[in-house]
Write an enzyme that holds these catalytic residues in place. Structure first.
Site, PDB file in Angstrom:
ATOM      1  N   GLN A  90       0.840  -1.189   0.000  1.00  0.00           N
ATOM      2  CA  GLN A  90       0.000   0.000   0.000  1.00  0.00           C
ATOM      3  C   GLN A  90       0.878   1.243   0.000  1.00  0.00           C
ATOM      4  O   GLN A  90       1.660   1.469   0.925  1.00  0.00           O
ATOM      5  CB  GLN A  90      -0.939   0.021   1.210  1.00  0.00           C
ATOM      6  CG  GLN A  90      -1.966   1.156   1.098  1.00  0.00           C
ATOM      7  CD  GLN A  90      -2.829   1.299   2.329  1.00  0.00           C
ATOM      8  OE1 GLN A  90      -2.316   1.588   3.408  1.00  0.00           O
ATOM      9  NE2 GLN A  90      -4.133   1.118   2.178  1.00  0.00           N
ATOM     10  N   TYR A 176      -5.842  10.845   4.516  1.00  0.00           N
ATOM     11  CA  TYR A 176      -4.473  11.158   4.123  1.00  0.00           C
ATOM     12  C   TYR A 176      -4.456  11.993   2.831  1.00  0.00           C
ATOM     13  O   TYR A 176      -5.487  12.497   2.393  1.00  0.00           O
ATOM     14  CB  TYR A 176      -3.653   9.873   4.033  1.00  0.00           C
ATOM     15  CG  TYR A 176      -3.559   9.195   5.379  1.00  0.00           C
ATOM     16  CD1 TYR A 176      -2.974   9.858   6.466  1.00  0.00           C
ATOM     17  CD2 TYR A 176      -4.113   7.941   5.613  1.00  0.00           C
ATOM     18  CE1 TYR A 176      -2.919   9.278   7.721  1.00  0.00           C
ATOM     19  CE2 TYR A 176      -4.067   7.347   6.872  1.00  0.00           C
ATOM     20  CZ  TYR A 176      -3.469   8.029   7.926  1.00  0.00           C
ATOM     21  OH  TYR A 176      -3.431   7.455   9.171  1.00  0.00           O
ATOM     22  N   ARG A 223      -7.544   2.297  -2.674  1.00  0.00           N
ATOM     23  CA  ARG A 223      -8.405   2.221  -1.495  1.00  0.00           C
ATOM     24  C   ARG A 223      -9.065   3.570  -1.238  1.00  0.00           C
ATOM     25  O   ARG A 223      -8.399   4.613  -1.234  1.00  0.00           O
ATOM     26  CB  ARG A 223      -7.597   1.822  -0.261  1.00  0.00           C
ATOM     27  CG  ARG A 223      -8.484   1.461   0.939  1.00  0.00           C
ATOM     28  CD  ARG A 223      -7.684   1.262   2.198  1.00  0.00           C
ATOM     29  NE  ARG A 223      -8.345   0.342   3.120  1.00  0.00           N
ATOM     30  CZ  ARG A 223      -8.099   0.292   4.428  1.00  0.00           C
ATOM     31  NH1 ARG A 223      -7.210   1.103   4.977  1.00  0.00           N
ATOM     32  NH2 ARG A 223      -8.730  -0.575   5.200  1.00  0.00           N
ATOM     33  N   GLY A 313      -9.138  -6.899   8.782  1.00  0.00           N
ATOM     34  CA  GLY A 313      -7.998  -6.199   9.362  1.00  0.00           C
ATOM     35  C   GLY A 313      -7.552  -6.803  10.672  1.00  0.00           C
ATOM     36  O   GLY A 313      -6.764  -7.743  10.716  1.00  0.00           O
ATOM     37  N   ARG A 314      -8.077  -6.274  11.779  1.00  0.00           N
ATOM     38  CA  ARG A 314      -7.626  -6.699  13.097  1.00  0.00           C
ATOM     39  C   ARG A 314      -7.709  -8.209  13.343  1.00  0.00           C
ATOM     40  O   ARG A 314      -6.840  -8.753  14.042  1.00  0.00           O
ATOM     41  CB  ARG A 314      -8.379  -5.921  14.174  1.00  0.00           C
ATOM     42  CG  ARG A 314      -7.852  -4.500  14.348  1.00  0.00           C
ATOM     43  CD  ARG A 314      -8.698  -3.674  15.282  1.00  0.00           C
ATOM     44  NE  ARG A 314      -9.991  -3.352  14.691  1.00  0.00           N
ATOM     45  CZ  ARG A 314     -10.882  -2.565  15.268  1.00  0.00           C
ATOM     46  NH1 ARG A 314     -10.638  -2.026  16.455  1.00  0.00           N
ATOM     47  NH2 ARG A 314     -12.026  -2.299  14.676  1.00  0.00           N
TER      48      ARG A 314
END
Length: 358
Positions: A90, A176, A223, A313-314
């Site tokens: 990424q 971002y 993304r 994810g987690r």
């Protein structure tokens, strides 16, 4: 998925772990082992990896702009490929979510705006600790800097292929840099990169075109997080219009995939009304969904045709064998939040796999 053949539709989502200490921003042996352990996923997406020394916003996060970093990432990709996995990196520019202590001397964060984010980021503390500090006030990027910015994404994408990655994912989510241009809640420019939706999506288009021209659309994903208001990025005044337009503008590129965070990144899925199906129709390519998916939700998303791939994810932090647990409908181990960011093997490579039933 584009030019990348996957063993299954399960994706490990990008997860920042702050375990690349030192001035070189280089992933080490523990990082190689971490990704190797999780290579059962159809696709691994690395932690966000900054594209230049001025793109960094968190301490001890890795980069991909030097020969040393390429060599280190080669060890990661080789380990994943030896296990039969596929991995993309990424590519990340944090924009105004940064601190001057993380940047080269004399540099300040850059953004679509000169307004401070009002948020905090992770910087180096005493004795190797990680502490929070207020993000530094950014400066607005000049028009003459835009071509070099897009080129830094292109150059990092080339290094990714040199490092053995199967492709790249451009990070245009979570507040971002690229999202700082997309949203009129942040972008206050009056030039060709501000104001209208067409102008605010311009930088995303230029970056994606630059990366695709360098490594091919079949190895390039992106993304987006339409309804997330995290990382000091309040919602746009017309989320649906902006993100559906962005998806439509990227459709002609025939990207490998679009990775969409549904709701708040790492939080609730019910942040704002949003028609993801309309955005997907505008994009027309492979569609990856993310955020709080259970096994049942993931099975339904794929079986119904609502998604092509599901990113977790987690759960992948504490379940290196998550794919097998999904196959077996076995329980998931809990992760330890205190070890998410920074440190060593504890909470990183020491989570056990589940004993298989005879």
């Amino acid at each position: 998925m584009g030019d990348i053949a996957l063993a299954n539709r399960i994706v490990m989502a990008p997860l920042t772990r702050n375990r690349s200490p030192g001035g070189g921003r280089v992933p080490g042996p523990l990082t190689t082992e971490y990704y190797r352990q999780r290579a059962g996923a159809g696709l691994l997406i690395t932690e966000a990896t900054h594209i230049s020394p001025t793109a960094q916003g968190y301490v001890d996060t890795p980069g991909l702009y030097s020969d040393e970093q390429v060599a280190a990432w080669q060890r990661v990709t080789q380990a994943v490929h030896a296990e039969g996995g596929r991995i993309v990196v990424q590519l990340w520019h944090v924009g105004r979510i940064s601190h001057v202590s993380l940047l080269p001397p004399g540099e300040v964060p850059v953004s679509s705006t000169a307004r401070a984010s009002g948020s905090r980021t992770q910087v180096a503390g005493p004795e190797g600790s990680i502490v929070l500090a207020d993000c530094s006030t950014p400066r607005a990027l000049r028009l003459d800097e835009m071509p070099a910015l897009a080129d830094s994404y292109r150059a990092s994408a080339r290094r990714a292929i040199d490092a053995g990655f199967d492709g790249v994912e451009v990070h245009a989510a979570n507040g971002y840099l690229l999202e700082q241009f997309l949203r009129n809640s942040v972008n206050d420019r009056q030039d060709a990169y501000g104001g209208s939706i067409d102008n605010r999506t311009r930088l995303l288009r230029e970056v994606m075109h630059a990366v695709v021209a360098e490594i091919g659309a079949g190895r390039t994903g992106v993304r987006l997080s339409p309804a997330s208001a995290g990382t000091a990025s309040p919602a746009d005044s017309d989320l649906q219009a902006v993100y559906t337009a962005a998806a439509a503008e990227l459709k002609p590129l025939k990207l490998a995939y679009m990775h969409v965070v549904e709701g708040m990144t790492g939080g609730t899925r019910d942040t704002a009304p949003f028609d993801y199906a309309a955005m997907r129709a505008a994009f027309g390519g492979p569609w990856m969904v993310n955020n709080g998916y259970t096994r049942a939700m993931a099975l339904d998303a794929v079986a119904s045709g609502r998604a092509d791939l599901v990113a977790f994810g987690r759960p992948f932090i504490s379940n290196p064998d998550l794919v097998q647990r999904l196959r077996d409908d076995a329980p998931w181990a809990d992760s330890h939040r205190a070890t998410y960011y920074g440190g060593g093997a504890l909470g990183y490579t020491d989570y056990p796999v589940r004993a298989r039933q005879a």
